[in-house]
Scaffold this motif. Structure first.
Motif, PDB file in Angstrom:
ATOM      1  N   TRP A  96       0.711  -1.246  -0.102  1.00 17.49           N
ATOM      2  CA  TRP A  96      -0.054   0.128  -0.090  1.00 17.49           C
ATOM      3  C   TRP A  96       0.798   1.332   0.173  1.00 17.49           C
ATOM      4  O   TRP A  96       0.508   2.241  -0.446  1.00 17.49           O
ATOM      5  CB  TRP A  96      -0.977  -0.092   1.224  1.00 17.49           C
ATOM      6  N   HIS A  97       2.128   1.137   0.442  1.00 18.54           N
ATOM      7  CA  HIS A  97       2.889   2.434   0.505  1.00 18.54           C
ATOM      8  C   HIS A  97       3.436   2.717  -0.769  1.00 18.54           C
ATOM      9  O   HIS A  97       3.876   1.866  -1.465  1.00 18.54           O
ATOM     10  CB  HIS A  97       3.909   2.111   1.548  1.00 18.54           C
ATOM     11  N   PRO A  98       3.495   3.947  -1.270  1.00 17.32           N
ATOM     12  CA  PRO A  98       3.946   4.346  -2.550  1.00 17.32           C
ATOM     13  C   PRO A  98       5.638   3.955  -2.637  1.00 17.32           C
ATOM     14  O   PRO A  98       5.993   4.039  -3.741  1.00 17.32           O
ATOM     15  CB  PRO A  98       3.702   5.877  -2.536  1.00 17.32           C
ATOM     16  N   SER A  99       6.254   4.118  -1.509  1.00 21.58           N
ATOM     17  CA  SER A  99       7.677   3.890  -1.608  1.00 21.58           C
ATOM     18  C   SER A  99       8.031   2.248  -1.379  1.00 21.58           C
ATOM     19  O   SER A  99       7.483   1.624  -0.583  1.00 21.58           O
ATOM     20  CB  SER A  99       8.368   4.656  -0.432  1.00 21.58           C
ATOM     21  N   GLN A 100       8.840   1.745  -2.504  1.00 19.77           N
ATOM     22  CA  GLN A 100       9.176   0.339  -2.327  1.00 19.77           C
ATOM     23  C   GLN A 100      10.876   0.440  -2.424  1.00 19.77           C
ATOM     24  O   GLN A 100      11.420   1.107  -3.538  1.00 19.77           O
ATOM     25  CB  GLN A 100       8.687  -0.457  -3.542  1.00 19.77           C
ATOM     26  N   ILE A 101      11.495  -0.182  -1.916  1.00 14.88           N
ATOM     27  CA  ILE A 101      13.067  -0.159  -1.693  1.00 14.88           C
ATOM     28  C   ILE A 101      13.649  -1.700  -2.099  1.00 14.88           C
ATOM     29  O   ILE A 101      13.176  -2.581  -1.525  1.00 14.88           O
ATOM     30  CB  ILE A 101      13.610   0.162  -0.698  1.00 14.88           C
ATOM     31  N   ASP A 102      14.509  -1.735  -3.145  1.00 19.63           N
ATOM     32  CA  ASP A 102      15.056  -3.146  -3.373  1.00 19.63           C
ATOM     33  C   ASP A 102      15.869  -3.453  -2.147  1.00 19.63           C
ATOM     34  O   ASP A 102      16.633  -2.752  -1.870  1.00 19.63           O
ATOM     35  CB  ASP A 102      15.732  -3.281  -4.579  1.00 19.63           C
ATOM     36  N   GLN A 103      15.808  -4.478  -1.479  1.00 18.79           N
ATOM     37  CA  GLN A 103      16.561  -5.047  -0.408  1.00 18.79           C
ATOM     38  C   GLN A 103      18.211  -4.850  -0.783  1.00 18.79           C
ATOM     39  O   GLN A 103      18.927  -4.493   0.009  1.00 18.79           O
ATOM     40  CB  GLN A 103      16.422  -6.387   0.064  1.00 18.79           C
ATOM     41  N   LEU A 104      18.581  -5.069  -1.871  1.00 22.56           N
ATOM     42  CA  LEU A 104      19.940  -4.954  -2.519  1.00 22.56           C
ATOM     43  C   LEU A 104      20.548  -3.541  -2.307  1.00 22.56           C
ATOM     44  O   LEU A 104      21.592  -3.431  -2.487  1.00 22.56           O
ATOM     45  CB  LEU A 104      20.209  -5.615  -3.866  1.00 22.56           C
ATOM     46  N   GLU A 105      19.662  -2.531  -2.290  1.00 20.76           N
ATOM     47  CA  GLU A 105      20.062  -1.177  -2.492  1.00 20.76           C
ATOM     48  C   GLU A 105      20.236  -0.852  -0.667  1.00 20.76           C
ATOM     49  O   GLU A 105      21.273   0.307  -0.598  1.00 20.76           O
ATOM     50  CB  GLU A 105      19.045  -0.133  -2.336  1.00 20.76           C
ATOM     51  N   LEU A 106      20.057  -1.719   0.209  1.00 14.64           N
ATOM     52  CA  LEU A 106      20.429  -1.533   1.495  1.00 14.64           C
ATOM     53  C   LEU A 106      21.769  -2.110   2.171  1.00 14.64           C
ATOM     54  O   LEU A 106      22.049  -3.015   1.690  1.00 14.64           O
ATOM     55  CB  LEU A 106      19.281  -1.969   2.518  1.00 14.64           C
ATOM     56  N   GLU A 107      22.454  -1.139   2.838  1.00 12.54           N
ATOM     57  CA  GLU A 107      23.861  -1.480   3.407  1.00 12.54           C
ATOM     58  C   GLU A 107      23.325  -2.101   4.714  1.00 12.54           C
ATOM     59  O   GLU A 107      23.108  -1.360   5.699  1.00 12.54           O
ATOM     60  CB  GLU A 107      24.662  -0.426   3.399  1.00 12.54           C
ATOM     61  N   MET A 108      23.672  -3.393   5.052  1.00 11.39           N
ATOM     62  CA  MET A 108      23.092  -4.147   6.153  1.00 11.39           C
ATOM     63  C   MET A 108      24.192  -3.723   7.300  1.00 11.39           C
ATOM     64  O   MET A 108      25.437  -4.176   7.195  1.00 11.39           O
ATOM     65  CB  MET A 108      23.092  -5.561   5.986  1.00 11.39           C
ATOM     66  N   GLY A 109      23.721  -3.430   8.543  1.00 12.46           N
ATOM     67  CA  GLY A 109      24.684  -3.155   9.474  1.00 12.46           C
ATOM     68  C   GLY A 109      24.194  -4.273  10.785  1.00 12.46           C
ATOM     69  O   GLY A 109      24.081  -5.580  10.390  1.00 12.46           O
ATOM     70  N   GLN A 110      24.118  -3.978  12.104  1.00 15.83           N
ATOM     71  CA  GLN A 110      23.841  -4.850  12.929  1.00 15.83           C
ATOM     72  C   GLN A 110      22.702  -5.740  13.042  1.00 15.83           C
ATOM     73  O   GLN A 110      21.536  -5.100  12.649  1.00 15.83           O
ATOM     74  CB  GLN A 110      23.928  -4.212  14.490  1.00 15.83           C
ATOM     75  N   LYS A 111      22.709  -6.928  13.045  1.00 14.16           N
ATOM     76  CA  LYS A 111      21.575  -7.718  12.975  1.00 14.16           C
ATOM     77  C   LYS A 111      20.851  -7.865  14.480  1.00 14.16           C
ATOM     78  O   LYS A 111      21.409  -7.894  15.744  1.00 14.16           O
ATOM     79  CB  LYS A 111      21.807  -9.143  12.611  1.00 14.16           C
ATOM     80  N   LEU A 112      19.573  -7.157  14.387  1.00 11.18           N
ATOM     81  CA  LEU A 112      18.758  -7.308  15.730  1.00 11.18           C
ATOM     82  C   LEU A 112      18.238  -8.523  16.010  1.00 11.18           C
ATOM     83  O   LEU A 112      17.986  -8.854  17.148  1.00 11.18           O
ATOM     84  CB  LEU A 112      17.936  -5.945  15.562  1.00 11.18           C
TER      85      LEU A 112
END
Length: 241
Positions: A96-112
């Motif tokens: 429903w949200h207009p913004s969608q982000i490809d996960q590969l665009e994200l720089e992963m940091g600390q795993k919570l």
């Protein structure tokens, strides 16, 4: 060694010593593939240590595939790809949200948690929290949670833009009260599901949220809040100090 040349990265793993194990891998920096490994093919420690696993995997099959199954070759007993196929993958349908982000665009940091990470992205000015389905069986829960975020959209309850830095009872009470006024029962009010930003508590993790018009049930959840916030068992996430 052939897989090292392909730049294979293990993104997520679900390892089971008594059953099939599952892996989500990235090949060449852009192709996501899912692997199922039969029981007993590899040592548990090797499957839990990505560099060892990559060296032990049989060569990845060529071609356009996204799901592979590794079994024991009946002729010589070595691990091999019994299947490598391209299938439609399950996905979240309640978008429903207009913004969608490809996960590969994200720089992963600390795993919570197993599927929750601190991340950064050029689209945002600060660290954000990313939660995603690692494997197909996690899709239904994330789909329900996505729907719940739509319920609370624009009510300053579910916009996730930080992570838990302090535990303030009154702020958490205020956030839960706003949610209950919308007729929504959260269902999991552990302290790990409140984020504090700019002296405001924000609720996250709406996996178990449901519409609720029963004042008694909402009151019971509200009364449990203080106990949940002081719970040091680690239930619901890692304990952060």
């Amino acid at each position: 060694m052939a897989n090292c040349a392909l730049n294979v990265q293990v993104l997520q793993a679900s390892v089971d010593p008594d059953d099939e194990s599952h892996f989500r891998i990235l090949v060449g920096g852009k192709f996501i593939k899912y692997l199922t490994v039969d029981t007993g093919l590899y040592n548990l420690d090797d499957m839990c240590f990505a560099p060892s696993l990559i060296l032990l995997l049989p060569p990845l099959p060529p071609g356009d595939w996204n799901v592979g199954h590794i079994s024991k070759d009946p002729t010589h007993g070595h691990p091999y790809f019994a299947t490598a196929t391209k299938i439609p993958l399950r996905k979240i349908t309640h978008i429903w949200h207009p913004s969608q982000i490809d996960q590969l665009e994200l720089e992963m940091g600390q795993k919570l948690r197993s599927n929750v990470y601190e991340t950064t992205s050029p689209r945002f000015n600060s660290t954000i929290i990313a939660k995603f389905a690692r494997f197909s069986w996690e899709i239904p829960s994330l789909d329900s949670e996505t729907a719940a975020y739509e319920w609370v959209n624009d009510h300053q309850i579910g916009r996730v833009i930080g992570f838990l830095m302090e535990r303030t009872f009154l702020l958490c009470q205020h956030a839960l009260t706003k949610l209950h006024k919308l007729g929504i029962k959260h269902g999991d009010i552990s302290k790990h599901n409140f984020l504090i930003r700019n002296r405001e508590a924000i609720l996250i993790d709406f996996d178990f949220a449901e519409r609720c018009d029963n004042p008694k049930l909402l009151a019971e959840e509200f009364q449990m809040l203080e106990q949940q916030l002081w719970d040091d068992s680690g239930r619901g996430g890692s304990i952060m100090s």
